[in-house]
Design a protein around this motif. Structure first.
Motif, PDB file in Angstrom:
ATOM      1  N   LEU A  48      26.249  49.114  42.832  1.00  0.00           N
ATOM      2  CA  LEU A  48      26.943  49.552  43.893  1.00  0.00           C
ATOM      3  C   LEU A  48      26.732  50.690  45.232  1.00  0.00           C
ATOM      4  CD1 LEU A  48      27.213  52.704  40.209  1.00  0.00           C
ATOM      5  CD2 LEU A  48      29.413  51.185  41.598  1.00  0.00           C
ATOM      6  N   ALA A  49      27.658  50.124  45.647  1.00  0.00           N
ATOM      7  CA  ALA A  49      27.315  49.977  47.476  1.00  0.00           C
ATOM      8  C   ALA A  49      27.571  51.224  47.875  1.00  0.00           C
ATOM      9  CB  ALA A  49      27.871  49.204  48.392  1.00  0.00           C
ATOM     10  N   GLY A  50      27.329  52.368  48.777  1.00  0.00           N
ATOM     11  CA  GLY A  50      27.365  53.546  49.154  1.00  0.00           C
ATOM     12  C   GLY A  50      26.307  54.582  49.021  1.00  0.00           C
ATOM     13  N   GLU A  99      40.146  56.921  39.139  1.00  0.00           N
ATOM     14  CA  GLU A  99      41.708  56.068  40.185  1.00  0.00           C
ATOM     15  C   GLU A  99      41.335  54.221  39.639  1.00  0.00           C
ATOM     16  OE1 GLU A  99      42.564  57.101  43.826  1.00  0.00           O
ATOM     17  OE2 GLU A  99      43.357  58.825  43.488  1.00  0.00           O
ATOM     18  N   SER A 100      42.757  53.986  39.387  1.00  0.00           N
ATOM     19  CA  SER A 100      42.906  52.104  39.958  1.00  0.00           C
ATOM     20  C   SER A 100      41.705  51.788  40.965  1.00  0.00           C
ATOM     21  CB  SER A 100      44.471  52.100  39.746  1.00  0.00           C
ATOM     22  OG  SER A 100      44.480  50.754  39.463  1.00  0.00           O
ATOM     23  N   GLY A 101      40.488  50.722  40.980  1.00  0.00           N
ATOM     24  CA  GLY A 101      40.157  50.157  41.272  1.00  0.00           C
ATOM     25  C   GLY A 101      38.885  50.827  42.274  1.00  0.00           C
ATOM     26  N   SER A 102      38.939  51.520  41.764  1.00  0.00           N
ATOM     27  CA  SER A 102      37.404  52.934  42.470  1.00  0.00           C
ATOM     28  C   SER A 102      36.099  52.567  41.555  1.00  0.00           C
ATOM     29  CB  SER A 102      37.399  54.455  41.516  1.00  0.00           C
ATOM     30  OG  SER A 102      38.179  54.175  40.389  1.00  0.00           O
ATOM     31  N   GLY A 103      36.151  51.089  40.919  1.00  0.00           N
ATOM     32  CA  GLY A 103      34.985  51.159  40.716  1.00  0.00           C
ATOM     33  C   GLY A 103      34.303  51.207  39.171  1.00  0.00           C
ATOM     34  N   LYS A 104      35.656  51.433  38.008  1.00  0.00           N
ATOM     35  CA  LYS A 104      34.816  52.196  36.775  1.00  0.00           C
ATOM     36  C   LYS A 104      33.982  51.107  36.226  1.00  0.00           C
ATOM     37  CE  LYS A 104      39.086  53.368  35.429  1.00  0.00           C
ATOM     38  NZ  LYS A 104      39.668  52.912  36.765  1.00  0.00           N
ATOM     39  N   GLU A 105      34.556  49.659  36.329  1.00  0.00           N
ATOM     40  CA  GLU A 105      33.858  48.680  35.603  1.00  0.00           C
ATOM     41  C   GLU A 105      32.432  48.382  35.839  1.00  0.00           C
ATOM     42  OE1 GLU A 105      37.667  46.500  34.633  1.00  0.00           O
ATOM     43  OE2 GLU A 105      35.923  44.861  34.092  1.00  0.00           O
ATOM     44  N   LEU A 106      32.279  48.707  36.952  1.00  0.00           N
ATOM     45  CA  LEU A 106      30.940  48.119  37.808  1.00  0.00           C
ATOM     46  C   LEU A 106      30.109  50.192  37.312  1.00  0.00           C
ATOM     47  CD1 LEU A 106      30.394  46.158  39.608  1.00  0.00           C
ATOM     48  CD2 LEU A 106      30.428  47.990  41.545  1.00  0.00           C
ATOM     49  N   VAL A 107      30.584  51.044  37.188  1.00  0.00           N
ATOM     50  CA  VAL A 107      29.132  52.283  36.458  1.00  0.00           C
ATOM     51  C   VAL A 107      29.557  51.175  35.026  1.00  0.00           C
ATOM     52  CG1 VAL A 107      30.077  54.648  35.547  1.00  0.00           C
ATOM     53  CG2 VAL A 107      30.899  53.921  37.960  1.00  0.00           C
ATOM     54  N   ASN A 165      42.202  51.943  46.192  1.00  0.00           N
ATOM     55  CA  ASN A 165      40.438  51.613  46.676  1.00  0.00           C
ATOM     56  C   ASN A 165      40.056  50.637  46.827  1.00  0.00           C
ATOM     57  OD1 ASN A 165      40.283  54.910  45.843  1.00  0.00           O
ATOM     58  ND2 ASN A 165      41.376  54.401  43.969  1.00  0.00           N
ATOM     59  N   VAL A 166      38.209  50.392  45.918  1.00  0.00           N
ATOM     60  CA  VAL A 166      37.812  49.372  46.444  1.00  0.00           C
ATOM     61  C   VAL A 166      38.029  48.140  46.331  1.00  0.00           C
ATOM     62  CG1 VAL A 166      35.399  48.776  46.269  1.00  0.00           C
ATOM     63  CG2 VAL A 166      36.153  51.551  45.860  1.00  0.00           C
ATOM     64  N   ARG A 167      38.849  48.014  45.316  1.00  0.00           N
ATOM     65  CA  ARG A 167      39.291  46.671  45.113  1.00  0.00           C
ATOM     66  C   ARG A 167      40.381  46.101  46.119  1.00  0.00           C
ATOM     67  NH1 ARG A 167      41.739  47.067  40.561  1.00  0.00           N
ATOM     68  NH2 ARG A 167      40.353  46.128  39.759  1.00  0.00           N
ATOM     69  N   GLU A 168      41.361  47.367  46.586  1.00  0.00           N
ATOM     70  CA  GLU A 168      42.140  46.874  47.770  1.00  0.00           C
ATOM     71  C   GLU A 168      41.491  46.430  49.265  1.00  0.00           C
ATOM     72  OE1 GLU A 168      45.148  50.294  48.417  1.00  0.00           O
ATOM     73  OE2 GLU A 168      46.106  49.268  49.863  1.00  0.00           O
ATOM     74  N   LEU A 169      40.099  47.527  49.404  1.00  0.00           N
ATOM     75  CA  LEU A 169      39.038  47.165  50.064  1.00  0.00           C
ATOM     76  C   LEU A 169      38.637  45.548  50.087  1.00  0.00           C
ATOM     77  CD1 LEU A 169      37.889  48.178  52.788  1.00  0.00           C
ATOM     78  CD2 LEU A 169      36.219  49.091  51.504  1.00  0.00           C
ATOM     79  N   ARG A 170      37.994  45.243  48.733  1.00  0.00           N
ATOM     80  CA  ARG A 170      37.581  44.387  48.859  1.00  0.00           C
ATOM     81  C   ARG A 170      38.787  42.589  48.887  1.00  0.00           C
ATOM     82  NH1 ARG A 170      36.741  42.262  43.404  1.00  0.00           N
ATOM     83  NH2 ARG A 170      39.161  41.813  43.887  1.00  0.00           N
ATOM     84  N   ASN A 171      39.979  42.741  49.321  1.00  0.00           N
ATOM     85  CA  ASN A 171      41.048  41.992  49.356  1.00  0.00           C
ATOM     86  C   ASN A 171      41.206  42.108  50.474  1.00  0.00           C
ATOM     87  OD1 ASN A 171      41.277  41.487  46.690  1.00  0.00           O
ATOM     88  ND2 ASN A 171      42.858  43.036  46.459  1.00  0.00           N
TER      89      ASN A 171
HETATM   90  N1  ATP Z   1      30.411  51.347  44.834  1.00  0.00           N
HETATM   91  C1  ATP Z   1      31.101  49.846  44.686  1.00  0.00           C
HETATM   92  N2  ATP Z   1      30.046  48.660  45.360  1.00  0.00           N
HETATM   93  C2  ATP Z   1      30.257  47.694  45.548  1.00  0.00           C
HETATM   94  N3  ATP Z   1      31.988  46.696  44.928  1.00  0.00           N
HETATM   95  C3  ATP Z   1      32.519  47.938  44.660  1.00  0.00           C
HETATM   96  C4  ATP Z   1      32.299  49.432  44.032  1.00  0.00           C
HETATM   97  N4  ATP Z   1      33.325  50.167  43.134  1.00  0.00           N
HETATM   98  C5  ATP Z   1      34.152  48.792  43.196  1.00  0.00           C
HETATM   99  N5  ATP Z   1      33.796  47.596  43.824  1.00  0.00           N
HETATM  100  C6  ATP Z   1      34.717  46.644  43.105  1.00  0.00           C
HETATM  101  O1  ATP Z   1      35.776  47.072  43.437  1.00  0.00           O
HETATM  102  C7  ATP Z   1      36.482  45.992  42.419  1.00  0.00           C
HETATM  103  C8  ATP Z   1      36.931  47.374  41.221  1.00  0.00           C
HETATM  104  O2  ATP Z   1      36.359  47.380  40.652  1.00  0.00           O
HETATM  105  P1  ATP Z   1      36.635  47.881  38.924  1.00  0.00           P
HETATM  106  O3  ATP Z   1      37.044  46.390  38.202  1.00  0.00           O
HETATM  107  O4  ATP Z   1      34.928  48.510  38.859  1.00  0.00           O
HETATM  108  O5  ATP Z   1      37.791  49.253  39.115  1.00  0.00           O
HETATM  109  P2  ATP Z   1      38.167  49.284  38.133  1.00  0.00           P
HETATM  110  O6  ATP Z   1      38.220  51.517  38.890  1.00  0.00           O
HETATM  111  O7  ATP Z   1      37.611  49.454  37.105  1.00  0.00           O
HETATM  112  O8  ATP Z   1      39.343  49.765  38.594  1.00  0.00           O
HETATM  113  P3  ATP Z   1      41.104  49.218  36.994  1.00  0.00           P
HETATM  114  O9  ATP Z   1      41.572  50.985  37.006  1.00  0.00           O
HETATM  115  O10 ATP Z   1      42.275  48.702  38.026  1.00  0.00           O
HETATM  116  O11 ATP Z   1      40.546  48.483  36.507  1.00  0.00           O
HETATM  117  C9  ATP Z   1      35.011  45.122  41.831  1.00  0.00           C
HETATM  118  O12 ATP Z   1      35.645  43.809  42.863  1.00  0.00           O
HETATM  119  C10 ATP Z   1      34.224  45.313  42.508  1.00  0.00           C
HETATM  120  O13 ATP Z   1      33.218  44.853  42.024  1.00  0.00           O
END
Ligand code: ATP
Ligand code: MG
Length: 462
Positions: A140-142, A169-177, A357-363
């Protein structure tokens, strides 16, 4: 403790090995009397090492090795032979066996080989986990306040085995957490399994989660362990838990309460030690109120709740995120590392990111890397919908960031048209493999010189 599978058609041999491995190595054991049975067991049990007789009447050891290789199963296998024929052992090693022993060798040597094989298995998993950490799977960056709090919560919760519910929210990083919770736990070297409850049809989800016995339903021609069993000793992420159908919700509740699972069509409860993490972008309280989600299940899952803040609430993390995505994107596509100009960054800082969220930023970073012809991403490389979005009330650079002379944000019509033109031209060039005459023709330009002029204006270089 490790689980060793002993495969031999001679019962006395199996029993002897079982006894010695328990006594000398302290291992748990399973036995199979032939190749077919062994292959079935390896499909459903988390075996750490296999001791395999090469000479068996049904499917012999060589066949077992071939099937394991075809399945991509990398469990370490020690083969043994009673014939003293080392050519056969060498052949087995070539098929992927870890090592071989002779049936006449003292049992201490067999136990030592098992230890070596287990160590190798552990190293393989560790390397895979390190690769993930370095490669596709960033930490997790930040360092914003919200992120610091989140990281502290993860650290605290990683240490305990209770369920965790991750909201955000969608793309906020739940899976990463979720992955981070597993990685920092003492289960880190055990399996991490994810089931996306929204991705499977209703009739398959239960078998996916709880497994099934042979003949449990049409098409169930072999028994299969479910995700709970596969993740035993480790962590199971139930992603999009809000989408779980009602019947599966009831079963899940029972599994969580009893800490054992019964496969579909089965009667035997199987003890499991699986840490459950659930994630959703939905408001489960509202789903409970609407009768879509069981309240008792919610109470089981939400013992600990982790809220992942949306990106707009931690915009000071954005520069660090952009930086890490730039490095990763340029590396992945093998292009020279690009920087982002302060003006372009300012545009990103003023955007809302509430769509993904973060996914949109990555794209977005990926799009900008390809839109930018030079080494520095400028405002003109920022996707037009981001440039055109309304500035947020509280937008701006984070405190302490250098102030920059940003261009007008939403942009005049002229600016927006220029940005759109650049993207249209770039896309056409990409489509035509940067062939100037073809692209000019596609865009309806008079000749290739007109296109070159447009490209020059937009700093698009071949
Ligand atoms: N804090 C972070 N630092 C680096 N990358 C992040 C961070 N948070 C999210 N990402 C990246 O953003 C993308 C979306 O994250 P993730 O799949 O965990 O979101 P999600 O909340 O599970 O989304 P969804 O609700 O769509 O399933 C991934 O590519 C993830 O690696
Ligand atoms: Mg997700």
């Amino acid at each position: 403790m490790s689980l060793v599978l002993i495969v031999d058609d001679v019962a006395a041999m199996r029993e002897q090995y079982e006894y010695d491995l328990k006594r000398l190595g302290g291992h748990e054991t399973l036995t199979a009397s032939g190749g077919a049975e062994a292959l079935q067991m390896l499909e459903r049990e988390a075996v750490d090492c296999v001791i395999l007789d090469l000479e068996m009447p049904d499917i012999d050891g060589f066949e077992v090795l071939k099937v394991l290789a075809a399945r991509g199963n990398r469990v370490p296998v020690i083969v043994y032979t009673g014939t003293g024929n080392y050519d056969r052992c060498v052949r087995a090693v070539k098929l992927g066996a870890h090592s071989f022993v002779d049936k006449r060798e003292p049992i201490e040597r067999v136990v030592q080989e098992v230890e070596n094989a287990l160590e190798k298995g552990r190293l393989v998993k560790e390397v895979a986990s390190l690769r993930r950490q370095l490669g596709d799977d960033p930490a997790l960056a930040g360092t914003s306040r919200a992120m610091t709090t989140l990281k502290a919560t993860i650290e605290r919760l990683a240490a305990i085995p209770s369920p965790v519910l991750i909201l955000g929210e969608s793309g906020s990083g739940k899976e990463l957490v979720a992955r981070e919770l597993h990685r920092q736990s003492d289960r880190a070297r055990r399996p991490y399994v994810t089931v996306n409850c929204a991705a499977l049809p209703e009739n398959l989800i239960e078998s996916e989660l709880f497994g099934h016995e042979r003949g449990a339903f049409t098409g169930a021609d072999r028994a299969r362990a479910g995700a709970f069993e596969a993740a035993s000793g480790g962590t199971l992420l139930l992603d999009e838990i809000g989408e779980l159908p009602a019947a599966a919700q009831a079963k899940l509740l029972r599994v969580l309460e009893d800490e054992n699972v019964t496969r579909l069509g089965g009667t035997r409860p199987i003890r499991i030690d699986t840490r459950v993490i659930a994630a959703t972008h939905r408001d489960l309280d509202r789903d409970v109120a609407a009768g879509r989600f069981r309240e008792d299940l919610l109470f089981r899952l939400n013992v600990h709740v982790v809220r992942v803040p949306p990106l707009r609430e931690r915009l000071s993390d954005l520069p660090a995120l952009v930086e890490s995505f730039l490095v990763r994107t340029c590396d992945r596509f093998r292009v020279r590392l690009k920087r982002i100009s302060p003006a372009a960054l300012e545009l990103l800082m003023r955007y809302d990111w509430s769509r993904n969220n973060v996914r949109e930023l990555r794209n977005t970073v990926e799009r900008m890397v390809f839109a930018c012809a030079g080494d520095e991403i400028g405002p003109e490389d920022v996707p037009v919908e981001i440039r055109a979005s309304k500035p947020r009330a509280s937008a701006g650079m984070p405190p302490g960031a250098p102030s920059v002379g940003a261009p007008p944000v939403a942009g005049s019509l002229k600016e927006l048209k220029a940005a759109a033109e650049r993207q249209i031209v770039l896309a056409a060039l990409e489509r035509n493999g940067w062939h100037i005459t073809k692209t000019a023709a596609e865009l309806g330009l008079a000749d290739h010189a007109s296109l070159l002029k447009v490209m020059k204006r937009h700093r698009l270089k071949r």
